[in-house]
Scaffold this active site. Structure first.
Site, PDB file in Angstrom:
ATOM      1  N   GLU A 256     109.843  65.550 -22.524  1.00 47.00           N
ATOM      2  CA  GLU A 256     109.832  66.858 -23.202  1.00 47.00           C
ATOM      3  C   GLU A 256     108.554  67.563 -22.752  1.00 47.00           C
ATOM      4  OE1 GLU A 256     112.149  68.152 -25.007  1.00 47.00           O
ATOM      5  OE2 GLU A 256     113.443  66.429 -25.325  1.00 47.00           O
ATOM      6  N   CYS A 290     105.794  74.594 -27.389  1.00 43.27           N
ATOM      7  CA  CYS A 290     106.307  74.418 -26.020  1.00 43.27           C
ATOM      8  C   CYS A 290     107.381  75.439 -25.671  1.00 43.27           C
ATOM      9  CB  CYS A 290     106.853  73.012 -25.855  1.00 43.27           C
ATOM     10  SG  CYS A 290     108.038  72.568 -27.137  1.00 43.27           S
TER      11      CYS A 290
HETATM   12  P1  NDP Z   1      99.244  66.110 -22.204  1.00 44.98           P
HETATM   13  O1  NDP Z   1     100.219  65.971 -21.103  1.00 44.98           O
HETATM   14  O2  NDP Z   1      97.829  66.381 -21.884  1.00 44.98           O
HETATM   15  O3  NDP Z   1      99.240  64.812 -23.136  1.00 44.98           O
HETATM   16  C1  NDP Z   1     100.414  64.328 -23.764  1.00 44.98           C
HETATM   17  C2  NDP Z   1     100.219  62.879 -24.139  1.00 44.98           C
HETATM   18  O4  NDP Z   1     100.137  62.086 -22.958  1.00 44.98           O
HETATM   19  C3  NDP Z   1      98.931  62.620 -24.896  1.00 44.98           C
HETATM   20  O5  NDP Z   1      99.152  61.616 -25.855  1.00 44.98           O
HETATM   21  C4  NDP Z   1      98.014  62.141 -23.781  1.00 44.98           C
HETATM   22  O6  NDP Z   1      96.920  61.421 -24.245  1.00 44.98           O
HETATM   23  C5  NDP Z   1      98.968  61.290 -22.975  1.00 44.98           C
HETATM   24  N1  NDP Z   1      98.595  61.043 -21.597  1.00 44.98           N
HETATM   25  C6  NDP Z   1      97.695  61.675 -20.812  1.00 44.98           C
HETATM   26  N2  NDP Z   1      97.672  61.128 -19.565  1.00 44.98           N
HETATM   27  C7  NDP Z   1      98.582  60.122 -19.565  1.00 44.98           C
HETATM   28  C8  NDP Z   1      99.049  59.189 -18.586  1.00 44.98           C
HETATM   29  N3  NDP Z   1      98.571  59.184 -17.339  1.00 44.98           N
HETATM   30  N4  NDP Z   1     100.001  58.299 -18.940  1.00 44.98           N
HETATM   31  C9  NDP Z   1     100.538  58.299 -20.184  1.00 44.98           C
HETATM   32  N5  NDP Z   1     100.133  59.159 -21.163  1.00 44.98           N
HETATM   33  C10 NDP Z   1      99.178  60.069 -20.846  1.00 44.98           C
HETATM   34  O7  NDP Z   1      99.858  67.251 -23.148  1.00 44.98           O
HETATM   35  P2  NDP Z   1      99.142  67.973 -24.367  1.00 44.98           P
HETATM   36  O8  NDP Z   1      98.794  66.947 -25.376  1.00 44.98           O
HETATM   37  O9  NDP Z   1      98.105  68.888 -23.842  1.00 44.98           O
HETATM   38  O10 NDP Z   1     100.343  68.802 -24.992  1.00 44.98           O
HETATM   39  C11 NDP Z   1     100.639  70.113 -24.644  1.00 44.98           C
HETATM   40  C12 NDP Z   1     101.834  70.123 -23.710  1.00 44.98           C
HETATM   41  O11 NDP Z   1     102.946  69.503 -24.347  1.00 44.98           O
HETATM   42  C13 NDP Z   1     102.286  71.512 -23.338  1.00 44.98           C
HETATM   43  O12 NDP Z   1     102.538  71.581 -21.972  1.00 44.98           O
HETATM   44  C14 NDP Z   1     103.573  71.686 -24.118  1.00 44.98           C
HETATM   45  O13 NDP Z   1     104.461  72.599 -23.532  1.00 44.98           O
HETATM   46  C15 NDP Z   1     104.107  70.288 -24.139  1.00 44.98           C
HETATM   47  N6  NDP Z   1     105.035  70.096 -25.251  1.00 44.98           N
HETATM   48  C16 NDP Z   1     106.371  69.978 -24.975  1.00 44.98           C
HETATM   49  C17 NDP Z   1     107.294  69.867 -26.003  1.00 44.98           C
HETATM   50  C18 NDP Z   1     108.757  69.750 -25.729  1.00 44.98           C
HETATM   51  O14 NDP Z   1     109.501  69.356 -26.633  1.00 44.98           O
HETATM   52  N7  NDP Z   1     109.251  70.069 -24.548  1.00 44.98           N
HETATM   53  C19 NDP Z   1     106.875  69.865 -27.405  1.00 44.98           C
HETATM   54  C20 NDP Z   1     105.446  69.955 -27.575  1.00 44.98           C
HETATM   55  C21 NDP Z   1     104.575  70.079 -26.524  1.00 44.98           C
HETATM   56  P3  NDP Z   1      95.596  62.200 -24.740  1.00 44.98           P
HETATM   57  O15 NDP Z   1      95.962  63.551 -25.256  1.00 44.98           O
HETATM   58  O16 NDP Z   1      95.111  61.353 -25.818  1.00 44.98           O
HETATM   59  O17 NDP Z   1      94.738  62.306 -23.544  1.00 44.98           O
END
Ligand code: NDP
Length: 507
Positions: A256, A290
């Site tokens: 997502e 999102c």
């Molecule tokens: P990120 O991609 O930065 O992080 C998402 C999650 O992935 C966090 O828990 C993060 O950890 C973790 N993460 C980071 N690097 C890795 C890796 N290499 N392997 C596995 N996990 C990893 O997204 P954001 O938190 O900034 O969220 C915002 C984004 O989410 C926007 O682009 C938004 O559009 C999208 N989004 C999409 C939705 C949908 O339903 N399509 C709904 C809500 C949001 P940590 O943050 O702790 O570093």
């Protein structure tokens, strides 16, 4: 939860493994975005604790997956009841952790999470996990069964923490799987509460586990050989890394991801509704949604009326004390994110040279008594934007609306408009505002997006499958289809005619 001077608002947050709180030596802090002060110390997962969480899931899986769906349903419905009873307590935690106003978290975040849990609990009790039967010949038939996958990883973003945790764990657990959940390091507080609610409802130890930490913890979890599926919510760039790591272990994935969705106002639209829709599509959750419709296509013929009404209505976007019932606009989630959004606003002004209609750089005017140290940005509207501007191409994930005027006098305007709306590598959501319902459906049919709205924006009920096209994701969450992502299929062909076929029969 009191916070005398210098003390955290919340207790230290351990991990949750095999039904037990699990402390680690390394910790990090979560910050209240409304005032830039620490809220709690969070135990950081390491390789050993991640492995222990996966093992706890593996140990719990045989019994949980064999529990009859009706019984799993009863347990999950008890969790729904607990979530609803504790709505305001959980919403307060979400407000502190995310900076989103309590008016929002108390009416949307926990509510929509609990709804999805209720939906799947009811679905599995009413045959949602049944397969199909096909009579092939009088003496042969085929049936399918659905089997849970095993231990699954859930990795969440920070914008809807408890909702995301529930949208993943609800179908996962309902289908008979176990989960290891990693929330975003920016919003970790809900996860322990959810784990304890599941336990109190009767979910056995090890079925829902929590590990905390940043991207490295997510990466370790994704690559763990004991994980059967990764359900990820986050940015496109992170999603690509997670999907490729999962692919090497042939793991199931649901992705997502982000969007840059078009909100299309057609010339006959009701301006009042269109303005309300565009505001909802850009300023709810301070733009951290999102599915936001950040490219607002407005016909030149109604542009003056649209902008006038929009500016009049912007007074209703009220930043303030996030717990105040009149506040509907909060700070952004973190300092780093507010800097990113401010950079996009600066780029829009200085490089893209879009016309700044409202807002801009700096913090909004805050009511007396509200901390100026929060990660505030001003709700911002650019107009006269073009398709090539960076602010109209990249996901900003903040309260920044781009208005893209279009001429609608030429008969072929619609095909050009749809081509522009689809001209993005992402395809999460799209919407159209018009009084002509035939036209609405014609437009929707041509939009390259997984979620579309007609004359509304943003609602995402439990019954509605949601997921992106193109770079915005893989698979769906919610609805009947959402359950399919948490099971594997087995097809069985039964021959009752006493023959296995004729190919070798005469040899
Ligand atoms: P990120 O991609 O930065 O992080 C998402 C999650 O992935 C966090 O828990 C993060 O950890 C973790 N993460 C980071 N690097 C890795 C890796 N290499 N392997 C596995 N996990 C990893 O997204 P954001 O938190 O900034 O969220 C915002 C984004 O989410 C926007 O682009 C938004 O559009 C999208 N989004 C999409 C939705 C949908 O339903 N399509 C709904 C809500 C949001 P940590 O943050 O702790 O570093």
């Amino acid at each position: 939860m009191s916070s005398p001077q210098g003390q955290m608002k919340y207790e230290q947050q351990p991990l949750f493994i095999g039904g037990q709180r699990h402390k680690t030596t390394n910790t990090f802090q979560t910050i209240d975005p409304a005032c830039n002060t620490p809220l709690a110390d969070i135990c950081q997962a390491d390789k050993a604790s991640i492995h222990a969480a996966v093992e706890a899931g593996k140990n719990a899986f045989p019994s949980w997956s064999a529990t009859p769906p009706m019984e799993r349903s009863r347990i999950l419905l008890r969790a729904v009841k607990l979530l609803r009873e504790r709505n305001d307590e959980l919403a307060t935690i979400e407000t502190h952790d995310t900076g989103k106003p309590f008016t929002e978290t108390s009416t949307v975040d926990v509510v929509t999470g609990a709804d999805v849990l209720e939906y799947y609990a009811n679905l599995i009790a009413s045959g949602g996990l049944n397969g199909e039967t096909t009579q092939l010949r009088p003496d042969a038939w085929m049936y399918t069964t659905k089997a849970p996958l095993g231990v699954c990883a859930g990795i969440g973003a920070w914008n809807y923490p408890i909702q995301i945790a529930l949208w993943k764990s609800a179908p996962c657990l309902a289908a008979g799987n176990c989960m290891v959940y990693k929330p975003s390091e920016f919003t970790p507080l809900h996860a322990l509460k959810l784990a304890e609610i599941y336990m109190k409802a009767g979910v056995p130890p090890g079925v829902f586990n929590v590990v905390q930490g940043a991207g490295d913890v997510g990466a370790l979890l994704t690559s763990h050989p004991g994980i059967a599926k990764v359900s990820f919510t986050g940015q496109v760039s992170t999603g690509a890394k997670v999907a490729s790591s999962a692919a090497s272990g042939m793991k199931y994935v649901t992705m997502e991801l982000g969007g840059k969705s078009p909100c299309i106002i057609l010339p006959d639209a009701n301006v009042e509704d269109a303005v309300d829709g565009a505001m909802m599509a850009n300023f709810f959750s301070t733009g951290q949604v999102c599915t936001n419709g950040t490219r607002v296509f407005v016909p030149e013929s109604i542009l003056p009326a649209f902008e006038k009404r929009l500016l009049e209505k912007m007074v209703h976007v009220r930043p303030g004390d996030v717990m105040d019932p009149s506040t509907n606009f909060g700070p952004l989630v973190s300092e780093v994110h507010s800097q990113k959004v401010q950079k996009y606003i600066a780029h829009g002004i200085e490089i893209d040279k879009a016309k700044l209609l409202y807002g801009g750089l700096g913090k909004p005017t805050l009511p007396p008594g509200v901390s100026p140290n929060g990660f505030w940005v001003r709700p911002t509207i650019f107009t006269n934007c073009t398709d090539t501007m960076l602010i109209a191409r990249e996901e900003i994930f903040g309260p920044v609306m781009c208005i893209l005027p279009y001429p609608a006098h030429h008969p072929s305007y619609l095909s050009s408009l749809i081509r522009r709306a689809n001209d993005t590598s992402m395809g999460l959501a799209a919407g159209v505002f018009t009084r002509d319902i035939d036209l609405a459906h014609k437009v929707v049919a041509q939009l390259q997006a997984g979620i579309t709205w007609v004359n509304t924006w943003g609602e995402s009920p439990a019954e509605m499958p949601v997921g992106g096209w193109k770079m915005s994701g893989l698979g769906v969450e919610n609805g009947r289809r959402g359950l399919e992502g948490w099971v594997r299929n087995k097809s069985t062909l039964v021959e009752m005619g006493g023959t296995v076929g004729t190919v070798f029969a005469k040899l």
